[in-house]
Design a protein around this motif. Sequence first.
Motif, PDB file in Angstrom:
ATOM      1  N   ARG A   1      -0.714 -14.508   5.425  1.00 37.67           N
ATOM      2  CA  ARG A   1      -1.161 -14.762   4.061  1.00 37.67           C
ATOM      3  C   ARG A   1      -1.894 -16.090   3.948  1.00 37.67           C
ATOM      4  NH1 ARG A   1       4.502 -12.522   1.537  1.00 37.67           N
ATOM      5  NH2 ARG A   1       3.874 -10.315   1.390  1.00 37.67           N
ATOM      6  N   ALA A   2      -1.443 -17.089   4.697  1.00 38.92           N
ATOM      7  CA  ALA A   2      -2.119 -18.388   4.662  1.00 38.92           C
ATOM      8  C   ALA A   2      -3.513 -18.290   5.275  1.00 38.92           C
ATOM      9  CB  ALA A   2      -1.291 -19.419   5.419  1.00 38.92           C
ATOM     10  N   GLU A   3      -3.651 -17.506   6.344  1.00 41.89           N
ATOM     11  CA  GLU A   3      -4.942 -17.387   7.020  1.00 41.89           C
ATOM     12  C   GLU A   3      -5.931 -16.561   6.211  1.00 41.89           C
ATOM     13  OE1 GLU A   3      -4.097 -15.845  10.864  1.00 41.89           O
ATOM     14  OE2 GLU A   3      -3.301 -17.740  11.637  1.00 41.89           O
TER      15      GLU A   3
ATOM     16  N   TYR B   1       0.533   4.454   3.110  1.00 45.41           N
ATOM     17  CA  TYR B   1       1.358   4.514   1.909  1.00 45.41           C
ATOM     18  C   TYR B   1       0.804   3.602   0.812  1.00 45.41           C
ATOM     19  CZ  TYR B   1       5.452   4.150  -1.151  1.00 45.41           C
ATOM     20  OH  TYR B   1       6.294   4.160  -2.241  1.00 45.41           O
ATOM     21  N   ALA B   2       0.304   2.439   1.186  1.00 47.98           N
ATOM     22  CA  ALA B   2      -0.322   1.538   0.209  1.00 47.98           C
ATOM     23  C   ALA B   2      -1.507   2.223  -0.457  1.00 47.98           C
ATOM     24  CB  ALA B   2      -0.780   0.254   0.894  1.00 47.98           C
TER      25      ALA B   2
ATOM     26  N   ALA C   1      -9.375   9.217   3.575  1.00 50.51           N
ATOM     27  CA  ALA C   1      -9.296   8.427   4.805  1.00 50.51           C
ATOM     28  C   ALA C   1      -8.869   7.013   4.452  1.00 50.51           C
ATOM     29  CB  ALA C   1     -10.649   8.411   5.506  1.00 50.51           C
ATOM     30  N   VAL C   2      -7.941   6.479   5.216  1.00 50.00           N
ATOM     31  CA  VAL C   2      -7.429   5.127   4.970  1.00 50.00           C
ATOM     32  C   VAL C   2      -7.851   4.232   6.131  1.00 50.00           C
ATOM     33  CG1 VAL C   2      -5.402   3.713   4.532  1.00 50.00           C
ATOM     34  CG2 VAL C   2      -5.449   6.104   3.739  1.00 50.00           C
ATOM     35  N   ASP C   3      -8.549   3.154   5.801  1.00 48.72           N
ATOM     36  CA  ASP C   3      -9.047   2.232   6.814  1.00 48.72           C
ATOM     37  C   ASP C   3      -8.593   0.812   6.495  1.00 48.72           C
ATOM     38  OD1 ASP C   3     -10.388   1.435   9.082  1.00 48.72           O
ATOM     39  OD2 ASP C   3     -12.385   1.476   8.176  1.00 48.72           O
ATOM     40  N   ALA C   4      -8.630  -0.036   7.501  1.00 43.76           N
ATOM     41  CA  ALA C   4      -8.214  -1.433   7.347  1.00 43.76           C
ATOM     42  C   ALA C   4      -9.386  -2.309   6.942  1.00 43.76           C
ATOM     43  CB  ALA C   4      -7.616  -1.944   8.655  1.00 43.76           C
ATOM     44  N   GLU C   5      -9.121  -3.281   6.101  1.00 41.57           N
ATOM     45  CA  GLU C   5     -10.128  -4.281   5.775  1.00 41.57           C
ATOM     46  C   GLU C   5     -10.524  -5.017   7.053  1.00 41.57           C
ATOM     47  OE1 GLU C   5      -9.308  -8.172   3.490  1.00 41.57           O
ATOM     48  OE2 GLU C   5      -9.804  -6.706   1.931  1.00 41.57           O
ATOM     49  N   GLY C   6     -11.826  -5.134   7.302  1.00 39.66           N
ATOM     50  CA  GLY C   6     -12.306  -5.736   8.540  1.00 39.66           C
ATOM     51  C   GLY C   6     -12.743  -4.724   9.575  1.00 39.66           C
TER      52      GLY C   6
ATOM     53  N   ARG D   1      -1.614  -6.222   2.104  1.00 45.58           N
ATOM     54  CA  ARG D   1      -1.124  -5.078   1.322  1.00 45.58           C
ATOM     55  C   ARG D   1      -0.365  -4.105   2.218  1.00 45.58           C
ATOM     56  NH1 ARG D   1       1.372  -2.538  -1.518  1.00 45.58           N
ATOM     57  NH2 ARG D   1       0.731  -0.940  -3.002  1.00 45.58           N
ATOM     58  N   ALA D   2      -0.831  -3.924   3.439  1.00 42.09           N
ATOM     59  CA  ALA D   2      -0.128  -3.043   4.382  1.00 42.09           C
ATOM     60  C   ALA D   2       1.278  -3.559   4.662  1.00 42.09           C
ATOM     61  CB  ALA D   2      -0.920  -2.936   5.682  1.00 42.09           C
ATOM     62  N   VAL D   3       1.417  -4.872   4.804  1.00 45.12           N
ATOM     63  CA  VAL D   3       2.733  -5.476   5.029  1.00 45.12           C
ATOM     64  C   VAL D   3       3.651  -5.209   3.847  1.00 45.12           C
ATOM     65  CG1 VAL D   3       3.957  -7.676   5.232  1.00 45.12           C
ATOM     66  CG2 VAL D   3       1.908  -7.253   6.612  1.00 45.12           C
ATOM     67  N   GLU D   4       3.138  -5.400   2.641  1.00 44.67           N
ATOM     68  CA  GLU D   4       3.931  -5.136   1.436  1.00 44.67           C
ATOM     69  C   GLU D   4       4.424  -3.692   1.414  1.00 44.67           C
ATOM     70  OE1 GLU D   4       1.561  -6.034  -1.932  1.00 44.67           O
ATOM     71  OE2 GLU D   4       1.658  -8.208  -1.664  1.00 44.67           O
ATOM     72  N   ALA D   5       3.538  -2.770   1.766  1.00 44.70           N
ATOM     73  CA  ALA D   5       3.892  -1.353   1.719  1.00 44.70           C
ATOM     74  C   ALA D   5       4.917  -0.988   2.786  1.00 44.70           C
ATOM     75  CB  ALA D   5       2.635  -0.499   1.869  1.00 44.70           C
ATOM     76  N   CYS D   6       4.815  -1.587   3.975  1.00 44.67           N
ATOM     77  CA  CYS D   6       5.828  -1.358   5.013  1.00 44.67           C
ATOM     78  C   CYS D   6       7.203  -1.757   4.508  1.00 44.67           C
ATOM     79  CB  CYS D   6       5.486  -2.161   6.270  1.00 44.67           C
ATOM     80  SG  CYS D   6       4.165  -1.484   7.284  1.00 44.67           S
ATOM     81  N   ARG D   7       7.263  -2.915   3.883  1.00 41.57           N
ATOM     82  CA  ARG D   7       8.544  -3.402   3.379  1.00 41.57           C
ATOM     83  C   ARG D   7       9.039  -2.554   2.206  1.00 41.57           C
ATOM     84  NH1 ARG D   7       9.987  -8.693   4.787  1.00 41.57           N
ATOM     85  NH2 ARG D   7       8.787  -9.440   6.575  1.00 41.57           N
TER      86      ARG D   7
END
Length: 317
Positions: free
Chosen positions: A302-304, A258-259, A189-194, A234-240
Amino acid sequence: MGTPLIPLADERCDIVAKLEFCNPTGSSKDRSALWILEQAIGRGEIAHDTTVVESSSGNFALALAFYCRMLGIAFVPVIDPNCNEATEAQLRLLCERVEKVAVRDVTGSYLKNRLSRVRELLVELDSAYWPNQYANPDARDAHYHFTAGELIAQAGPLDYLFVGVGTGGTIAGLSRRIKETYPGCVIVAVDAEGSVIFGGPPKERRIPGIGSSIVPPLCGQALIDQVEIVSEARAVEACRALAARYGLYAGGSTGSTYAAVQDYFARHPPGARRPRVAFIAADRGHAYAQTVYDPTWVQQLRAETAQPPGVETVAVN
């Protein structure tokens, strides 16, 4: 409905992606939306004068809007500011009424307040039906019968299956059918941080489609072996990476999944035998053009967050 399964070249594993974003409205939610509506109509719970009301961060609302329009049924989606601009614009085109919740709940998310608004609408409207994608067994059964059935026919024996989790319906249906056919398959299972689904601390999340600020009842029906928690950066990196390497224009849930695949096997390198790995590409990238694929938005993210992206593994007993 039928969606493609494609191989992705990889150094460690034989990876295949189930392109659920090839469904008519662009996500895996087409499966559950259509099946829920068909079953409710068959049971007499939806008639021509019924208004369907549902809480959604975007994809399920789009699917319901499309199929309700085809069936001549009124639909009122309850969304929030995390809903992508393109998705909201499409919903306002397809639906005469769109409810947008603007106040965060105690977890920093909007879900509990969206659900509260749904309950108010059920009282306000003369005849209303709530699909309740978080607990409706029809959502699970759609993926058990159709998504899993296709995956088994297309992919053959699987060693691992990675599935993003939001409402729990997809992983509940897939895991049960896959385990019946391939008992040794490891369900991740893949979940989001937060997200709080698997006991993590709540925090603000910006990418819709994965994670939740409640524990959906359907998750308790899933047969899960491992949980991967993926940061939004990390999700953004994997999309790209999916776009750059394979030409796949994928959404945030797909990128997260995918990440998880990549990071899991980076930490647990397979032996001489290459494992057969499938993951669900649940959403396409068009709705994320102004977020995940926008350099300014990514820089702000990334800044936030102000911390390096990471993934952790949690064993499930």
